[in-house]
Every structure is written in structure tokens, then in C-alpha cells.
Design a protein around this motif. Structure first.
Motif, short mmCIF file in Angstrom:
data_model
loop_
_atom_site.label_atom_id
_atom_site.label_comp_id
_atom_site.label_asym_id
_atom_site.label_seq_id
_atom_site.Cartn_x
_atom_site.Cartn_y
_atom_site.Cartn_z
N VAL A 26 -26.55 59.61 -70.78
CA VAL A 26 -26.73 58.48 -70.07
C VAL A 26 -25.74 57.63 -69.40
N GLU A 27 -24.46 57.99 -69.98
CA GLU A 27 -23.41 57.31 -69.48
C GLU A 27 -22.98 57.91 -67.79
N LYS A 28 -23.64 59.24 -67.69
CA LYS A 28 -23.44 59.88 -66.48
C LYS A 28 -24.16 59.21 -65.31
N VAL A 29 -25.22 58.48 -65.56
CA VAL A 29 -25.99 57.99 -64.77
C VAL A 29 -25.30 56.93 -63.78
N PRO A 60 -24.55 53.74 -61.53
CA PRO A 60 -25.15 52.45 -61.52
C PRO A 60 -25.96 52.39 -60.54
N TYR A 61 -26.80 51.46 -60.63
CA TYR A 61 -28.16 51.19 -59.67
C TYR A 61 -27.43 50.29 -58.62
N LEU A 62 -27.69 51.14 -57.31
CA LEU A 62 -26.82 50.50 -56.21
C LEU A 62 -27.51 49.53 -55.40
N VAL A 100 -33.11 44.94 -45.69
CA VAL A 100 -33.25 46.47 -45.47
C VAL A 100 -32.44 47.01 -46.57
N THR A 101 -32.32 48.39 -46.46
CA THR A 101 -31.71 49.17 -47.71
C THR A 101 -30.61 49.68 -47.18
N PRO A 102 -29.44 49.49 -47.71
CA PRO A 102 -27.98 50.24 -47.15
C PRO A 102 -28.14 51.82 -47.34
N GLY A 103 -27.67 52.40 -46.53
CA GLY A 103 -27.60 53.79 -46.49
C GLY A 103 -27.08 54.46 -47.59
N SER A 104 -25.79 53.74 -48.01
CA SER A 104 -25.16 54.28 -49.23
C SER A 104 -25.71 54.52 -50.55
N GLY A 105 -26.93 53.62 -50.51
CA GLY A 105 -27.90 53.52 -51.79
C GLY A 105 -28.26 55.21 -51.86
N PHE A 106 -28.52 55.83 -50.96
CA PHE A 106 -29.09 57.19 -50.98
C PHE A 106 -28.11 58.23 -50.92
N GLY A 107 -26.52 57.99 -51.32
CA GLY A 107 -25.55 58.85 -51.44
C GLY A 107 -24.72 58.52 -50.37
N GLU A 108 -23.26 59.18 -50.69
CA GLU A 108 -22.24 58.91 -49.97
C GLU A 108 -22.44 59.17 -48.22
N GLU A 109 -23.47 60.15 -48.04
CA GLU A 109 -23.36 60.71 -46.46
C GLU A 109 -24.44 59.69 -45.98
N GLY A 110 -25.17 58.53 -46.65
CA GLY A 110 -25.83 57.77 -45.93
C GLY A 110 -25.11 56.59 -45.40
N GLU A 111 -23.41 56.51 -45.76
CA GLU A 111 -22.80 55.43 -45.42
C GLU A 111 -23.02 55.50 -43.57
N GLY A 112 -22.94 54.25 -43.05
CA GLY A 112 -23.08 54.27 -41.76
C GLY A 112 -24.45 54.10 -41.33
N TYR A 113 -25.43 54.31 -42.12
CA TYR A 113 -26.87 53.84 -41.59
C TYR A 113 -27.46 52.82 -42.55
N VAL A 125 -33.33 60.65 -57.30
CA VAL A 125 -34.01 61.32 -58.33
C VAL A 125 -33.40 62.83 -58.59
N TYR A 126 -33.29 63.60 -57.19
CA TYR A 126 -32.88 64.79 -57.36
C TYR A 126 -31.54 64.96 -58.30
N LYS A 127 -30.68 63.92 -57.56
CA LYS A 127 -29.08 64.17 -58.19
C LYS A 127 -29.18 63.84 -59.59
N VAL A 128 -29.47 62.45 -59.99
CA VAL A 128 -29.48 61.93 -61.21
C VAL A 128 -30.20 62.78 -62.48
N MET A 129 -31.47 63.43 -62.08
CA MET A 129 -32.00 64.02 -63.02
C MET A 129 -31.29 65.61 -63.35
N SER A 130 -30.49 66.13 -62.11
CA SER A 130 -29.98 67.54 -62.33
C SER A 130 -28.88 67.30 -63.02
N LEU A 131 -28.12 66.28 -63.09
CA LEU A 131 -26.95 65.72 -63.87
C LEU A 131 -27.61 65.57 -65.29
#
Ligand SMILES: *Cc1c(COP(=O)(O)O)cnc(C)c1O
Length: 387
Positions: A8-11, A13-15, A350-363, A129-135
Motif C-alpha cells: 500500500v505504501e507503494k501506491v 499519492p493521489y495527484l 481542468v485536469t493537469p496532464g501530469s496526473g495521468f503519468g509523467e508523459e502527460g506533462e505539458g498537456y 489503474v493500469y500502473k497502480v494495480m500492476s504495482l
């Protein structure tokens, strides 16, 4: 109080916590928020589906434990809907599994496939969910960046050989949240080639399969995997029929994957409330006019929102699918700083792109899940910023 488990500590933080805080502050100051942040349709569930539910609710048989894997009637309705839509035949007993929303199935799938050291190929930006649940399941995510120059599709050739060999599952999501991108035939063919060559299960999240515009119709991964050997696909009634709160969806595809996911689920949940399953049969087998109407509403909103953003000096492309617009953050801001500034200065969320992963930065992501006049209001407020 005992310490939480290491998993659970691996999860991460909620961005969006900071955004929620900014929203609450703005509201407290009496600001009229235009919320284009949430991916949840504001349109009510079509009345004929609500009516089916009301009837089903009266039947005491429906008050008992449901079948774990979904009622035979709903699995059959899902298979028939799928055949009509994609021309791929499914065995309702072995190739269809009813889910408590597709999020539930997507969250559990990594538990059915990943052991310590196994890799999951995960798109970024993407549904978290894809990444968090895989972890959580003990796997190791390998991030596949979705870049604009590649139409926001992963380039499988860029994945190191070693990662492809270690990978057991690969999540894909088209039409895509948050980018609004779609998958073309060549892309799906490459995905199945990857699965065949490296023995990987493709997990295709098709939550937006029906929300497509300008005459474009989305494909199923099973159209490229007709023997259903390499893929599982998640379809949901949530976005298609404006039923997000009802929690009903289904997985289709490889009988082995359906069986493994089902085996796990029988030990976790007890299926979807039977009355909801009856209403879902009505949604899938009744008239699909309601879907066309919803698409028309979103297409009009999309046009207004894209024009409105462009008129405010924001770089944006018109998506052919989903109810999201993936826009460029103006120079000088991170996506989080821009989203916070917008709330503070304009009350537009609006939702910041970085909330969907690092590659979302800039959007940043705009959800057109608000009426036309609110979208126009947001555009007018953004224009005033003089970006
Ligand atoms: C909304 C959404 C889901 C979840 O849908 P439910 O069926 O309501 O759980 C899954 N994937 C993506 C990408 C979504 O945007």
C-alpha cells in the motif's frame, strides 16, 4: 494502529488532491466553478433503461446473490451486441464475463497474471489503474510513452527486447483517455504481432468504444485476434449509456483469460446486482438511438470546446472520439501550475496532464461533460486571460 502493508505504501499519492483543495478554496470564496475536470457524463441514463431497472427491482428473485460471472441472459445479450457491432462471435459461457464496472476487471486482471518480477507494459499518459494495480499485484510496470508525433500510440519497436520477454500483459486503451486518440488497423495488427511473438496478453480497455465522431467507428482488438488467443477486451455500459453510477461492464476475449479473471473474482465479489443486470440487457438489446443522441450532444460540445480553446490561444487538436480534449499547456507553466492558476483566476477546472503519468506533462485535459452554455462560459473566461 499497525503500519500499512508495504504494497500500500507503494501506491503513489493521489495527484488531484491539490486540485480538489483549490476547488474547495475557490468555492468558499463564492466563485462559480465551471468543472471540466471530471470524466463523468452529466447526461441522465436513458429513460427506457431506468424503467427496466424499476421493474426488475420489484422482483424478489433479483434481491438475492447474483451469479458470479453474470446472468446467462446478460452474457448472451453482451455477445449478441458484440457480434452486431464488430462481427466477432463470442461464446457467452466461456468468452464473456460480467464485471462490476470495467475498472473492477482492469484492477483485478494484473492479480491474475503478474507474479514478482513479471512486467506489465503500461501506456503513459494513461488511466492510472493500469500502473497502480500492476504495482500492487507485485509486477513491474514498463512505461510506454504516448507521444503526439506518434498519434498518442505506443511504438512497440522502441520497447527493449528484454522488457518484451519479461512482459506478461500489455494495457492499451483506444479510444484513449486522456488524449482522445484512436487506434488504427495497423496499430492493432502490431499489437497482436507483439502478443504472438512474446506471449503477452493484450488487455484492451474500450470504455469509449461508442463515443466516436465525424463518421469514425472504433474497432475491437478481437477483429485482429479472431481466434481470441492473445487478447481480452473491456467494454463498459458506463460511458456508452451514461450509466457510470450503475457499475456494469463486461470483458470478452480469450477463454483462458476470462477463466483466470473469473476465478480470482469469485473469491472477491459476488457479481452485479441482478436488477442492474436486467437493465443492462435492456440497454444492450434495446434501441441504440440513445447512443446516437448522446454522440450528437458530445460532438457539438467538442466543436464548441475546441473552437473556444483555440480562440483563447491554446494549441489543441480535434479528437475523433471520447469526451476529452487534450490541450497544450501554454509556455511558462507546468500542467499542475496551469490548472491551479485557472481555478484561482477563472474558476475553470481542468485536469493537469501530469496526473495521468509523467508523459502527460505539458498537456491538460478538458472533459466536455457540461452543457454547451458552460463550455462557452469557460471559453469566454479563458479568452480574458490573454494567454
Ligand atoms: C471511465 C473509464 C473506465 C471505467 O469505467 P467503468 O466501467 O465505469 O469502471 C475504464 N477505463 C477508462 C480509460 C475510463 O476512462
Amino acid at each position: 494502529m499497525p503500519k500499512p502493508a508495504p504494497r500500500v505504501e507503494k501506491v503513489p499519492p493521489y495527484l488531484f488532491a491539490r486540485i480538489d483543495k483549490k476547488k474547495a478554496e475557490a468555492r468558499a470564496r463564492g466563485i462559480d466553478l465551471v468543472d471540466l475536470g471530471v470524466g463523468d457524463p452529466d447526461i441522465p441514463t436513458p429513460p427506457h433503461i431506468v424503467k427496466a431497472m424499476q421493474e426488475a427491482l420489484k422482483n424478489p428473485k433479483n434481491h438475492r446473490y447474483p451469479d458470479y460471472e453474470g446472468t446467462p441472459a446478460l452474457r448472451r445479450a453482451a455477445a449478441e451486441w458484440f457480434f452486431k457491432r464488430y462481427g466477432v462471435q463470442l461464446d457467452p459461457d466461456r468468452e464473456v464475463l460480467i464485471l462490476i464496472g470495467s475498472k473492477e476487471g482492469i484492477a483485478h486482471l494484473p492479480w491474475a497474471y503478474l507474479g514478482e518480477g513479471d512486467t506489465a507494459l503500461i501506456p503513459s499518459p494513461g488511466y492510472p489503474v493500469y500502473k497502480v494495480m500492476s504495482l500492487l499485484a507485485g509486477g513491474t510496470p514498463y512505461i510506454m510513452p504516448l507521444r503526439e508525433e506518434n498519434e498518442f500510440r505506443p511504438v512497440f519497436d522502441d520497447i527493449p527486447e528484454e522488457m518484451k520477454k519479461k512482459a506478461k500483459i500489455c494495457f492499451l486503451n483506444y479510444p484513449n483517455n486522456p488524449t482522445g486518440a484512436y487506434g488504427d488497423d495497423a496499430f492493432y495488427e502490431k499489437a497482436i504481432d507483439l502478443a504472438r511473438k512474446y506471449d503477452i496478453l493484450i488487455c484492451h480497455d474500450a470504455a469509449y468504444s461508442e463515443l466516436t465522431y465525424d463518421g469514425y467507428t472504433a474497432k475491437s482488438i478481437l477483429e485482429f485476434d479472431r481466434e481470441k488467443r492473445y487478447s481480452i477486451e473491456f467494454l463498459s455500459l458506463s460511458k456508452t449509456y451514461c450509466m457510470t453510477g450503475w457499475r456494469v461492464a463486461f470483458a470478452v476475449g480469450s477463454a483462458a483469460a476470462i477463466e483466470n479473471l473469473g476465478k480470482l473474482k469469485t473469491n472477491i465479489d459476488s457479481g452485479v446486482f441482478l436488477a442492474i443486470q436486467e437493465a443492462a440487457v435492456t440497454a444492450l438489446s434495446g434501441s441504440q438511438d440513445c447512443v446516437r443522441e448522446v454522440k450528437e450532444i458530445f460532438q457539438r460540445r467538442r466543436d464548441l470546446a475546441v473552437d473556444g480553446l483555440a480562440s483563447a490561444g491554446i494549441r489543441v487538436r480535434k479528437p475523433r472520439a471520447t469526451f476529452y480534449i487534450w490541450a497544450h499547456v501554454p509556455q511558462g507553466y507546468t500542467s499542475a501550475a496551469f490548472a491551479e492558476m485557472l481555478i484561482e483566476k477563472t474558476g475553470v477546472v481542468v485536469t493537469p496532464g501530469s496526473g495521468f503519468g509523467e508523459e502527460g506533462e505539458g498537456y491538460f485535459r478538458v472533459s466536455i461533460t457540461a452543457p454547451e452554455e458552460r463550455i462557452l462560459e469557460a471559453a469566454a473566461r479563458l479568452r480574458k486571460l490573454g494567454l
